[in-house]
Design a protein around this motif. Structure first.
Motif, PDB file in Angstrom:
ATOM      1  N   ILE A  26       0.578  -1.231   0.317  1.00  0.00           N
ATOM      2  CA  ILE A  26      -0.141  -0.163  -0.486  1.00  0.00           C
ATOM      3  C   ILE A  26       0.550   1.736  -0.138  1.00  0.00           C
ATOM      4  O   ILE A  26       1.756   1.705   0.841  1.00  0.00           O
ATOM      5  CB  ILE A  26      -1.028   0.058   1.124  1.00  0.00           C
ATOM      6  CG1 ILE A  26      -1.372  -0.998   0.984  1.00  0.00           C
ATOM      7  CG2 ILE A  26      -1.846   1.424   1.450  1.00  0.00           C
ATOM      8  CD1 ILE A  26      -2.934  -1.851   2.527  1.00  0.00           C
ATOM      9  N   VAL A  27       0.966   2.046  -1.363  1.00  0.00           N
ATOM     10  CA  VAL A  27       1.604   3.491  -0.945  1.00  0.00           C
ATOM     11  C   VAL A  27       1.358   4.433  -0.942  1.00  0.00           C
ATOM     12  O   VAL A  27      -0.106   4.892  -2.214  1.00  0.00           O
ATOM     13  CB  VAL A  27       2.329   2.857  -2.256  1.00  0.00           C
ATOM     14  CG1 VAL A  27       3.583   3.935  -2.827  1.00  0.00           C
ATOM     15  CG2 VAL A  27       3.109   1.735  -2.959  1.00  0.00           C
ATOM     16  N   THR A  64       7.047  -3.968  10.955  1.00  0.00           N
ATOM     17  CA  THR A  64       7.328  -4.984  10.060  1.00  0.00           C
ATOM     18  C   THR A  64       7.539  -6.419  11.258  1.00  0.00           C
ATOM     19  O   THR A  64       8.260  -6.027  12.378  1.00  0.00           O
ATOM     20  CB  THR A  64       8.952  -4.181   9.585  1.00  0.00           C
ATOM     21  OG1 THR A  64       8.930  -3.420   9.278  1.00  0.00           O
ATOM     22  CG2 THR A  64      10.030  -5.606   9.122  1.00  0.00           C
ATOM     23  N   GLY A  65       7.248  -7.486  10.488  1.00  0.00           N
ATOM     24  CA  GLY A  65       7.982  -8.396  11.270  1.00  0.00           C
ATOM     25  C   GLY A  65       6.178  -8.778  12.055  1.00  0.00           C
ATOM     26  O   GLY A  65       5.321  -9.447  12.560  1.00  0.00           O
ATOM     27  N   SER A  66       5.496  -7.693  12.433  1.00  0.00           N
ATOM     28  CA  SER A  66       3.927  -8.007  12.835  1.00  0.00           C
ATOM     29  C   SER A  66       3.425  -8.685  11.899  1.00  0.00           C
ATOM     30  O   SER A  66       3.505  -9.159  10.440  1.00  0.00           O
ATOM     31  CB  SER A  66       3.929  -6.785  13.434  1.00  0.00           C
ATOM     32  OG  SER A  66       3.711  -6.320  14.235  1.00  0.00           O
ATOM     33  N   ARG A  67       2.413  -9.841  12.487  1.00  0.00           N
ATOM     34  CA  ARG A  67       1.741 -11.183  11.511  1.00  0.00           C
ATOM     35  C   ARG A  67       0.606 -10.000  11.515  1.00  0.00           C
ATOM     36  O   ARG A  67      -0.110  -9.895  12.708  1.00  0.00           O
ATOM     37  CB  ARG A  67       1.923 -12.726  11.860  1.00  0.00           C
ATOM     38  CG  ARG A  67       3.108 -12.322  11.657  1.00  0.00           C
ATOM     39  CD  ARG A  67       3.282 -14.043  11.776  1.00  0.00           C
ATOM     40  NE  ARG A  67       3.445 -14.612  11.327  1.00  0.00           N
ATOM     41  CZ  ARG A  67       3.798 -16.068  10.908  1.00  0.00           C
ATOM     42  NH1 ARG A  67       3.944 -16.811  12.020  1.00  0.00           N
ATOM     43  NH2 ARG A  67       3.981 -16.643   9.458  1.00  0.00           N
ATOM     44  N   LEU A  68      -1.019 -10.259  10.695  1.00  0.00           N
ATOM     45  CA  LEU A  68      -1.780  -9.804  10.917  1.00  0.00           C
ATOM     46  C   LEU A  68      -3.269 -11.323  11.428  1.00  0.00           C
ATOM     47  O   LEU A  68      -2.852 -12.138   9.824  1.00  0.00           O
ATOM     48  CB  LEU A  68      -2.900  -8.976   9.685  1.00  0.00           C
ATOM     49  CG  LEU A  68      -2.230  -8.167   9.136  1.00  0.00           C
ATOM     50  CD1 LEU A  68      -3.059  -7.216   8.421  1.00  0.00           C
ATOM     51  CD2 LEU A  68      -1.754  -6.906   9.917  1.00  0.00           C
ATOM     52  N   ALA A  79      -1.062 -12.456   7.054  1.00  0.00           N
ATOM     53  CA  ALA A  79      -0.106 -11.826   6.328  1.00  0.00           C
ATOM     54  C   ALA A  79       0.421 -11.363   7.289  1.00  0.00           C
ATOM     55  O   ALA A  79       0.473 -11.230   8.537  1.00  0.00           O
ATOM     56  CB  ALA A  79      -0.744 -10.802   5.131  1.00  0.00           C
ATOM     57  N   THR A  80       2.022 -10.818   7.149  1.00  0.00           N
ATOM     58  CA  THR A  80       3.118 -10.482   7.501  1.00  0.00           C
ATOM     59  C   THR A  80       3.442  -9.868   6.876  1.00  0.00           C
ATOM     60  O   THR A  80       3.719  -9.823   5.652  1.00  0.00           O
ATOM     61  CB  THR A  80       3.822 -11.337   7.309  1.00  0.00           C
ATOM     62  OG1 THR A  80       3.472 -12.906   8.044  1.00  0.00           O
ATOM     63  CG2 THR A  80       5.580 -11.851   8.286  1.00  0.00           C
ATOM     64  N   PHE A 177       5.119   3.485   2.104  1.00  0.00           N
ATOM     65  CA  PHE A 177       4.548   1.998   1.683  1.00  0.00           C
ATOM     66  C   PHE A 177       4.673   1.288   2.819  1.00  0.00           C
ATOM     67  O   PHE A 177       5.673   0.721   3.950  1.00  0.00           O
ATOM     68  CB  PHE A 177       4.756   1.524   0.885  1.00  0.00           C
ATOM     69  CG  PHE A 177       6.609   1.237   0.505  1.00  0.00           C
ATOM     70  CD1 PHE A 177       6.769  -0.416   0.447  1.00  0.00           C
ATOM     71  CD2 PHE A 177       7.775   1.551  -0.076  1.00  0.00           C
ATOM     72  CE1 PHE A 177       7.696  -1.658   1.317  1.00  0.00           C
ATOM     73  CE2 PHE A 177       8.947   1.066  -0.160  1.00  0.00           C
ATOM     74  CZ  PHE A 177       9.369  -0.556   0.434  1.00  0.00           C
ATOM     75  N   ILE A 178       3.851  -0.216   3.242  1.00  0.00           N
ATOM     76  CA  ILE A 178       4.007  -0.414   3.964  1.00  0.00           C
ATOM     77  C   ILE A 178       3.416  -2.344   2.765  1.00  0.00           C
ATOM     78  O   ILE A 178       2.650  -1.580   2.773  1.00  0.00           O
ATOM     79  CB  ILE A 178       2.702  -0.524   5.048  1.00  0.00           C
ATOM     80  CG1 ILE A 178       2.919  -1.686   5.732  1.00  0.00           C
ATOM     81  CG2 ILE A 178       1.205  -0.548   4.480  1.00  0.00           C
ATOM     82  CD1 ILE A 178       1.971  -1.833   7.219  1.00  0.00           C
ATOM     83  N   GLU A 179       4.319  -3.280   3.557  1.00  0.00           N
ATOM     84  CA  GLU A 179       4.906  -4.325   2.253  1.00  0.00           C
ATOM     85  C   GLU A 179       3.934  -5.656   3.053  1.00  0.00           C
ATOM     86  O   GLU A 179       4.612  -5.578   4.210  1.00  0.00           O
ATOM     87  CB  GLU A 179       5.710  -4.851   1.627  1.00  0.00           C
ATOM     88  CG  GLU A 179       5.494  -5.643   0.836  1.00  0.00           C
ATOM     89  CD  GLU A 179       7.337  -5.510   0.066  1.00  0.00           C
ATOM     90  OE1 GLU A 179       7.733  -5.459  -1.121  1.00  0.00           O
ATOM     91  OE2 GLU A 179       7.750  -6.338   1.397  1.00  0.00           O
ATOM     92  N   PHE A 180       2.729  -5.979   2.841  1.00  0.00           N
ATOM     93  CA  PHE A 180       2.552  -7.726   3.485  1.00  0.00           C
ATOM     94  C   PHE A 180       3.317  -8.732   2.089  1.00  0.00           C
ATOM     95  O   PHE A 180       3.021  -8.917   1.231  1.00  0.00           O
ATOM     96  CB  PHE A 180       1.116  -7.329   3.552  1.00  0.00           C
ATOM     97  CG  PHE A 180       0.635  -6.519   4.058  1.00  0.00           C
ATOM     98  CD1 PHE A 180       0.302  -6.020   5.730  1.00  0.00           C
ATOM     99  CD2 PHE A 180       0.289  -4.629   3.507  1.00  0.00           C
ATOM    100  CE1 PHE A 180      -0.292  -5.061   6.054  1.00  0.00           C
ATOM    101  CE2 PHE A 180      -0.143  -3.926   4.301  1.00  0.00           C
ATOM    102  CZ  PHE A 180       0.227  -4.464   5.409  1.00  0.00           C
TER     103      PHE A 180
END
Length: 245
Positions: A26-27, A64-68, A79-80, A177-180
């Motif tokens: 998501i950018v 970063t490193g958290s999981r949904l 997702a991570t 951005f955040i990347e999964f």
């Protein structure tokens, strides 16, 4: 390798599919803008993002490193988070952080209760329309599947005196951005919140709003090693009906 790119217009939402083993980003593309994210198991909408359990495992804000995590009874990683350009923000002087799993999405029902006005572009309504359009189902069938969100790029915390939830201007800028990484086949929906950077008004056309971009990337299969999609939780689900002798 980029497989798909789409734009989420301001005060609107889009739904999209992310196959297991793919990445999605998501950018921020034009200005400071918050997004509300829903996730479902592509093959079973009853399994969806569980913000409460994610909060219990990782805290009020994720990075970063958290999981949904998904809802009971499957309770598995959906997702991570693999990259987050706002990692640097941490906690500010007010105790606020970015990407929260505290607040719900803005919705027209609460807005009507608080302000006596109808507004149709809240994140709840946006996500509802996007899901209905993607699945080609009536709005009434889509609404029960819309759930509490990951507030992407949103800057929030709790006041020190009354411990109430507060929002402040998001620090996100164009290019952030955040990347999964998708741990299962996902159906996702993202709303570009009518609150814009969420520093002031919600549920109106008052705040400046900007689009968000979604990118879906496929990585070479040989780079995944022995990775496999997340398995459902192994609990027997007997719930005490079969006592151990």
């Amino acid at each position: 390798m980029k497989e798909l790119e789409l734009t989420v217009p301001p005060r609107d939402a889009r739904a999209f599919v992310v196959p297991a083993g793919h990445f999605f980003r998501i950018v921020s593309v034009e200005g400071s803008q918050v997004g509300d994210l829903n996730l479902w198991n592509l093959h079973d909408l009853s399994e969806r993002f569980f913000s409460g359990k994610t909060r219990a495992f990782h805290g009020t804000h994720v990075s970063t490193g958290s999981r949904l995590w998904s809802t009971l009874p499957n309770l598995r990683a959906m997702a991570t988070i693999t990259q987050d350009t706002l990692d640097w923000y941490g906690w500010d002087e007010d105790g606020a952080g970015v990407h929260d799993v505290i607040g719900t999405r803005c919705d027209p029902y609460t807005n009507l209760l608080l302000h006596g006005l109808e507004y149709h572009w809240c994140c709840h309504s946006n996500l509802k329309r996007a899901l209905a359009a993607k699945l080609n189902i009536p709005l009434s069938e889509a609404e029960p599947h819309v759930h509490d969100v990951l507030n992407v790029f949103m800057c929030t915390g709790f006041t020190r005196d009354t411990h109430q939830y507060f929002m402040k201007a998001s620090p996100v800028r164009p290019g952030d951005f955040i990347e999964f990484f998708a741990e299962m086949d996902l159906l996702a929906a993202l709303s570009a919140c009518p609150g814009g950077d969420c520093s002031a008004s919600h549920s109106s056309d008052a705040a400046p709003c900007h689009p968000l971009k979604v990118e879906i990337h496929r990585c070479p299969e040989d780079s995944l090693g022995g990775w496999r999609p997340a398995r459902v939780n192994g609990y027997s689900r007997s719930h005490g009906t079969e006592r151990v002798k």
